[in-house]
Design a protein around this motif. Structure first.
Motif, PDB file in Angstrom:
ATOM      1  N   ILE A 194       0.818  -1.213   0.000  1.00 54.50           N
ATOM      2  CA  ILE A 194       0.000   0.000   0.000  1.00 54.50           C
ATOM      3  C   ILE A 194       0.851   1.262   0.000  1.00 54.50           C
ATOM      4  O   ILE A 194       0.379   2.350   0.324  1.00 54.50           O
ATOM      5  N   GLY A 195       2.120   1.151  -0.384  1.00 53.13           N
ATOM      6  CA  GLY A 195       2.989   2.314  -0.404  1.00 53.13           C
ATOM      7  C   GLY A 195       3.877   2.376   0.829  1.00 53.13           C
ATOM      8  O   GLY A 195       3.646   1.659   1.812  1.00 53.13           O
ATOM      9  N   TYR A 196       4.859   3.256   0.777  1.00 58.11           N
ATOM     10  CA  TYR A 196       5.903   3.256   1.802  1.00 58.11           C
ATOM     11  C   TYR A 196       6.161   4.662   2.337  1.00 58.11           C
ATOM     12  O   TYR A 196       6.076   5.641   1.583  1.00 58.11           O
ATOM     13  N   GLU A 210       3.917   2.275  12.889  1.00 56.89           N
ATOM     14  CA  GLU A 210       4.242   2.976  11.655  1.00 56.89           C
ATOM     15  C   GLU A 210       5.692   3.447  11.653  1.00 56.89           C
ATOM     16  O   GLU A 210       6.371   3.400  10.619  1.00 56.89           O
ATOM     17  N   LYS A 211       6.183   3.892  12.797  1.00 59.29           N
ATOM     18  CA  LYS A 211       7.576   4.329  12.886  1.00 59.29           C
ATOM     19  C   LYS A 211       8.528   3.162  12.646  1.00 59.29           C
ATOM     20  O   LYS A 211       9.549   3.308  11.968  1.00 59.29           O
ATOM     21  N   GLN A 212       8.187   2.000  13.186  1.00 61.43           N
ATOM     22  CA  GLN A 212       9.014   0.816  12.965  1.00 61.43           C
ATOM     23  C   GLN A 212       8.996   0.414  11.489  1.00 61.43           C
ATOM     24  O   GLN A 212      10.020   0.020  10.928  1.00 61.43           O
ATOM     25  N   PHE A 213       7.828   0.521  10.884  1.00 67.09           N
ATOM     26  CA  PHE A 213       7.694   0.232   9.451  1.00 67.09           C
ATOM     27  C   PHE A 213       8.544   1.215   8.638  1.00 67.09           C
ATOM     28  O   PHE A 213       9.259   0.816   7.705  1.00 67.09           O
ATOM     29  N   GLU A 331      -2.797   0.612  10.439  1.00 70.59           N
ATOM     30  CA  GLU A 331      -3.017   2.053  10.523  1.00 70.59           C
ATOM     31  C   GLU A 331      -2.325   2.809   9.392  1.00 70.59           C
ATOM     32  O   GLU A 331      -2.751   3.894   9.004  1.00 70.59           O
ATOM     33  N   TRP A 332      -1.240   2.233   8.855  1.00 69.34           N
ATOM     34  CA  TRP A 332      -0.609   2.847   7.688  1.00 69.34           C
ATOM     35  C   TRP A 332      -1.545   2.750   6.477  1.00 69.34           C
ATOM     36  O   TRP A 332      -1.726   3.731   5.739  1.00 69.34           O
ATOM     37  N   ALA A 333      -2.155   1.590   6.288  1.00 70.96           N
ATOM     38  CA  ALA A 333      -3.090   1.417   5.175  1.00 70.96           C
ATOM     39  C   ALA A 333      -4.287   2.357   5.306  1.00 70.96           C
ATOM     40  O   ALA A 333      -4.808   2.885   4.311  1.00 70.96           O
TER      41      ALA A 333
END
Length: 372
Positions: A194-196, A210-213, A331-333
């Motif tokens: 879903i993007g970076y 999200e920060k870890q991602f 939550e990023w998605a």
């Protein structure tokens, strides 16, 4: 169907003969002792693959398999778009457009065609080649422009009032744009990525997951992201070698699969040597590697020129996170799409449709038939 003609893959014998000559006359660069895949594509593995390519791989057999499903060329806003079109056998089959990425092709989805067109819960599958790839026109356009073409293909050329869409990699960007721009027509979407995070997000708005991602993605780009930087900045420079040497083309495509991987893992990701080579052959025989990598530049120019980001889509979205794919959190998605399903898969990677076709087909069917 409107402005659509039938198509068959038919590569002339001189093209096949020329390929063999080039493979036989490869000038091998040599590799650092014990380097394996740590410096890029392993020469020892590539030599073995080229021997298979020369002595065992049968393009004519693969060509026959490529032609087993109906294919067409549509004139879509003046762009010739190649696509497979397989009708589902169910009474109320859902129209579903599947979009590939780079360095794969429409061939990414060939293993899931039987699963998704059989039974009552079936689909009318539309599997196009992105312009600049495979048998479509050799033009490089932005991902958002591809989404506009897909909307026209589905509604005007094929006559569907509403449809579903799924994609990964570049296909994710196209599918996300479809959902954002055409929510009244696109009934549901599905993604495997879903993007970076690219450093533009406010850390204060990000969760710990999200920060870890984001940290993982940053490390990945430093170690594996060279291809994307080259494509987005100097695509023409790399195109000369890739279009001239089949070994260079294979090496570049293989290096993206997973530097440091074992040959077994690489071949599993593509579904075996034949599938791996057939995907490469689609680029080689059509001479579309230049336009395929140039698409990254087109997207980069659009971004650098201040194009407005797409709005979050309210179309129901399913997301499947495969274990050998970047592990983005839910939550990023949710920043980009309306998440109706978020599933962590037990096996598979970036090319899940090739690697674990039964798992991927089941995921698509269960999601799209759960939302309507």
């Amino acid at each position: 169907m409107k402005n659509v003609t039938e198509f068959k893959v038919a590569v002339s014998q001189p093209v096949v003969d020329d390929l063999k000559n080039r493979l036989q006359n490869t000038r091998w660069p040599g590799e650092a002792e014990g380097s394996g895949w740590n410096f890029g594509t392993s020469e020892s593995y590539l030599r073995e693959l080229v021997r298979y390519w020369l002595n065992t791989y049968d393009w004519r057999k693969q060509e026959t398999q490529l032609n087993q499903y109906p294919q067409y060329i549509a004139d879509v806003r003046g762009v010739k778009v190649h696509f497979q079109y397989i009708k589902g056998k169910g009474k109320n089959a859902k129209p579903l457009i599947l979009t590939h990425g780079w360095p794969d092709s429409y061939y990414r989805f060939h293993k899931i065609i039987p699963q998704l067109t059989e039974g009552e819960q079936s689909f009318d599958l539309i599997i196009p080649s992105i312009p600049g790839f495979g048998f479509s026109d050799k033009v490089a356009i932005t991902s958002e422009a591809v989404a506009d073409l897909w909307k026209t293909l589905m509604t005007e050329n094929l006559g569907y009032e509403k449809f579903y869409a799924a994609g990964g990699d570049v296909g994710m960007i196209v599918t996300k744009a479809l959902a954002s721009k055409y929510p009244g027509i696109v009934a549901g979407v599905h993604f495997t990525d879903i993007g970076y995070p690219m450093g533009q997000e406010d850390p204060a708005t990000m969760t710990e997951a999200e920060k870890q991602f984001a940290q993982f993605v940053q490390q990945w780009w430093y170690s594996e992201g060279a291809y994307a930087m080259v494509h987005a900045t100097k695509p023409q420079s790399i195109a000369y070698g890739l279009n001239d040497s089949p070994v260079a083309l294979a090496a570049w495509i293989l290096s993206f699969t997973n530097a440091g991987a074992t040959p077994e893992l690489i071949e599993a990701a593509w579904g075996g040597k034949d599938a791996l080579l057939t995907n490469i052959m689609i680029y080689w025989t059509t001479q579309t590697i230049a336009t395929s990598v140039r698409m990254y530049k087109a997207d980069a120019i659009a971004q650098w020129s201040g194009a407005q980001p797409l709005q979050k889509s309210n179309v129901p979205a399913g997301l499947a996170v495969f274990p050998r794919e970047a592990q983005f959190p839910k939550e990023w998605a949710e920043r980009f799409v309306t998440v109706a399903s978020f599933r962590k898969m037990k096996e598979g990677g970036h090319f899940a449709a090739l690697e674990v076709p039964d798992v991927f087909a089941t995921e698509l069917r269960s999601f799209f038939y759960s939302i309507h």
